[in-house]
Design an enzyme around this catalytic site. Structure first.
Site, PDB file in Angstrom:
ATOM      1  N   ASP A 203       8.849  10.002 -23.474  1.00  0.00           N
ATOM      2  CA  ASP A 203       7.924  11.003 -22.930  1.00  0.00           C
ATOM      3  C   ASP A 203       8.189  12.404 -23.476  1.00  0.00           C
ATOM      4  O   ASP A 203       9.285  12.712 -23.931  1.00  0.00           O
ATOM      5  CB  ASP A 203       8.027  11.049 -21.405  1.00  0.00           C
ATOM      6  CG  ASP A 203       9.428  11.411 -20.938  1.00  0.00           C
ATOM      7  OD1 ASP A 203      10.357  10.699 -21.341  1.00  0.00           O
ATOM      8  OD2 ASP A 203       9.593  12.409 -20.218  1.00  0.00           O
ATOM      9  N   GLU A 204       7.144  13.221 -23.403  1.00  0.00           N
ATOM     10  CA  GLU A 204       7.215  14.671 -23.594  1.00  0.00           C
ATOM     11  C   GLU A 204       7.957  15.089 -24.867  1.00  0.00           C
ATOM     12  O   GLU A 204       8.786  15.998 -24.837  1.00  0.00           O
ATOM     13  CB  GLU A 204       7.896  15.326 -22.385  1.00  0.00           C
ATOM     14  CG  GLU A 204       7.118  15.117 -21.109  1.00  0.00           C
ATOM     15  CD  GLU A 204       7.626  15.977 -19.957  1.00  0.00           C
ATOM     16  OE1 GLU A 204       6.803  16.685 -19.381  1.00  0.00           O
ATOM     17  OE2 GLU A 204       8.820  15.936 -19.660  1.00  0.00           O
ATOM     18  N   VAL A 205       7.653  14.437 -25.947  1.00  0.00           N
ATOM     19  CA  VAL A 205       8.288  14.831 -27.200  1.00  0.00           C
ATOM     20  C   VAL A 205       7.566  16.077 -27.725  1.00  0.00           C
ATOM     21  O   VAL A 205       6.344  16.134 -27.743  1.00  0.00           O
ATOM     22  CB  VAL A 205       8.216  13.696 -28.225  1.00  0.00           C
ATOM     23  CG1 VAL A 205       8.872  14.118 -29.529  1.00  0.00           C
ATOM     24  CG2 VAL A 205       8.894  12.461 -27.661  1.00  0.00           C
TER      25      VAL A 205
END
Ligand code: TNX
Length: 527
Positions: A341-343
């Site tokens: 997630d949320e790279v």
């Protein structure tokens, strides 16, 4: 994205108020007649409970199990005997081959021919003379015992309780779960939870028939599991936590102990290591995992720095491979969560190629891969599981025939504040009171992700603002109980007004267990 999620967080204020809020709860010894208000959560498929007839557990009652039954079934009988040990004081008795249990007793019986009950279902029959729990598999027996537990006065949860005539209403319950995945996640990275606290969560989660414990073992702020081939992960990043709080980590043998303990409560532990983002703690320890090979400073605030593993470098895949291999060897695991997630600051192509290669690594090691919903657009195997948390394209995975776990931020995020007056929790997904946690339908939540694509539900407990077990408990309870019902009970048995009445009866039980649950308004918690 992470910036906007946390823009309204004033960390110092939270830390101070959180410390004030975390008085250690003392377990409340219930009165002998407590539990008049009794309710089964999750609501069973069918339950008839007599208002007049009952079975009485006395010091002469015994729990029986076939001597030839598989070890797991015998262990469930031991668990049941232990559960009522303040009354009966004897371990479970074995019925010799060809024999039968005498009347006026509790019988735990495995019956493989009851395939109608599935892997986790059970039938519980209590009459004036006998209580009988039948399951096709040991998990079903265990859940039958949890239902029996909830049919007993809350006092059985407390060692100091005294009652020599414990009444169980005559009842007939036939039950099995709607979804196979009923999970809770503990974030032990932002703040660390010692092993004893994790075990307590396991015990209480089992009472509500949850069967997965997802452990978020790494993030920007801390690395929480020993990896022998990369020792600096815990040497350096085991010690850090948000706001300078005490860190910590599990050795591999401690982790194996948690997994075994959870297994004894029919809970499968799901390890998660965040890749390629949320990886600052790993990069602090091994700067070669970054593209510029410069160690970032430790990150101990709320939010996350825009760092990631250098996904084009081969040594990064050696790292992932070693971590997956060592964790899977410490305790065999059917699932491995790789985050995803949320790279920040990475091209879609690089991200896709990375996730695909990690999927191969995980699959080759044995487990099924799980990732947060950002991985859905990657050309994933249908064996991979995607965990929905925010607006996303998770339906892509359902379309290709893959399974989805639902953890919708606005309903299932146990770290969201109950209401705006509370110090603990975040607010980016909104406020989640008990009704908001309960009153949604998994099957219609995400267009294109119908019942058949849903593996189940999970409540993540992120710990940016949670310092101690009492903080974690306050956020989890009672909302995780609402989610447990959504995961287990058939849609036709769900209803907020009914749940609202039933949950109140669990206040006494949670108090007897010493759980620091939120006494949310609008519920009658009295006993
Ligand atoms: C989003 S959900 C995150 C976490 C935070 C959480 C706080 C997800 C995959 N990422 O890193 O802790 O929000 O609510």
């Amino acid at each position: 994205m992470s910036r906007s999620r946390f823009s309204n967080v004033r960390v110092r204020r939270i830390a101070i108020v959180a410390i004030a809020a975390c008085r250690a709860p003392t377990a409340v010894v219930p009165k002998p007649d407590v539990g008049v208000r009794m309710s089964i959560i999750p609501a069973p498929v069918t339950a008839e409970i007599s208002p007049t007839d009952s079975f009485t557990v006395t010091p002469r009652t015994a729990v029986y199990v076939d001597a030839g039954a598989p070890q797991e079934a015998q262990s469930v009988a031991d668990y049941a005997a232990n559960m009522i040990s303040t009354v009966i004081g004897t371990p479970a008795q074995r019925i010799p081959a060809g024999g039968s249990a005498p009347d006026s007793n509790i019988v735990i019986a495995l019956d493989a021919s009851r395939s109608d009950l599935g892997a986790e279902g059970y039938e519980l029959t209590s009459t004036r003379t006998t209580i009988r729990i039948v399951g096709a598999q040991p998990a079903g027996l265990f859940y039958g015992v949890q239902t029996l537990r909830q049919l007993m006065p809350a006092g059985i949860e407390h060692q100091g309780w005294y009652n020599r005539k414990l009444k169980v209403p005559a009842a007939h319950v036939v039950d099995k779960p709607r979804f196979e995945w009923r999970g809770g996640m503990l974030d032990v990275s932002r703040h660390f939870l010692p092993m004893a606290d994790v075990k307590r969560f396991i015990d209480v989660y089992a009472l509500y028939k949850l069967n997965r414990l997802h452990l978020h073992l790494s993030d920007d702020q801390g690395w929480r599991i020993e990896i022998k081939s990369w020792p600096k992960l815990t040497e350096l990043s085991g010690a850090t936590a948000i706001g300078g709080a005490r860190g910590g980590f599990y050795t591999q043998s401690e982790y194996a102990e948690i997994v075994a303990y959870a297994k004894s409560r029919y809970i499968t532990v799901v390890p998660e290591i965040e890749t390629p983002g949320h990886s600052n703690a790993a990069l602090v320890a091994y700067p070669d995992l970054t593209c510029d090979r410069i160690a970032p400073p430790p990150f101990t605030r709320v939010g996350g720095p825009p760092v990631s593993l250098c996904v084009t470098r081969d040594s990064v895949f050696n790292f992932v491979n070693d971590v997956v291999r060592e964790i899977s060897a410490a305790a065999p695991t059917p699932y491995f969560h790789i985050g995803g997630d949320e790279v920040q600051r990475m091209s879609h192509d690089d991200y896709r190629a990375f996730i695909k290669r990690v999927e191969q690594i995980v699959t080759a090691a044995g487990p099924r891969m799980i990732g947060w919903s950002e991985i859905a657009p990657v050309d994933l195997s249908t064996n991979t599981i995607v965990q929905h948390w925010t607006k996303d394209s998770v339906q892509l995975h359902a379309q290709r025939g893959g399974k989805v776990i639902l953890s919708p931020g606005p309903h299932a995020y146990l770290d969201m504040k109950y209401d705006s007056s509370k110090a603990l929790g975040l607010m980016w997904a909104g406020l989640i009171d008990l009704k908001q946690a309960y009153d949604w339908d998994p099957a219609t939540l995400v267009p294109g992700v119908g019942e058949g694509s849903i593996l189940g539900v999970e409540g993540p407990l992120w710990a940016e603002t949670l310092l101690t077990r009492t903080d974690y408990e306050y956020m989890a309870f009672p909302r995780i109980i609402a989610l447990a019902e959504l995961g287990w009970s058939p849609a036709a048995r769900l209803g907020w007004d009914d749940f609202k009445r039933r949950i109140g009866a669990h206040g006494a039980r949670l108090a007897a267990l010493g759980v620091n649950f939120a006494r949310v308004p609008g519920i009658d918690w009295t006993w």
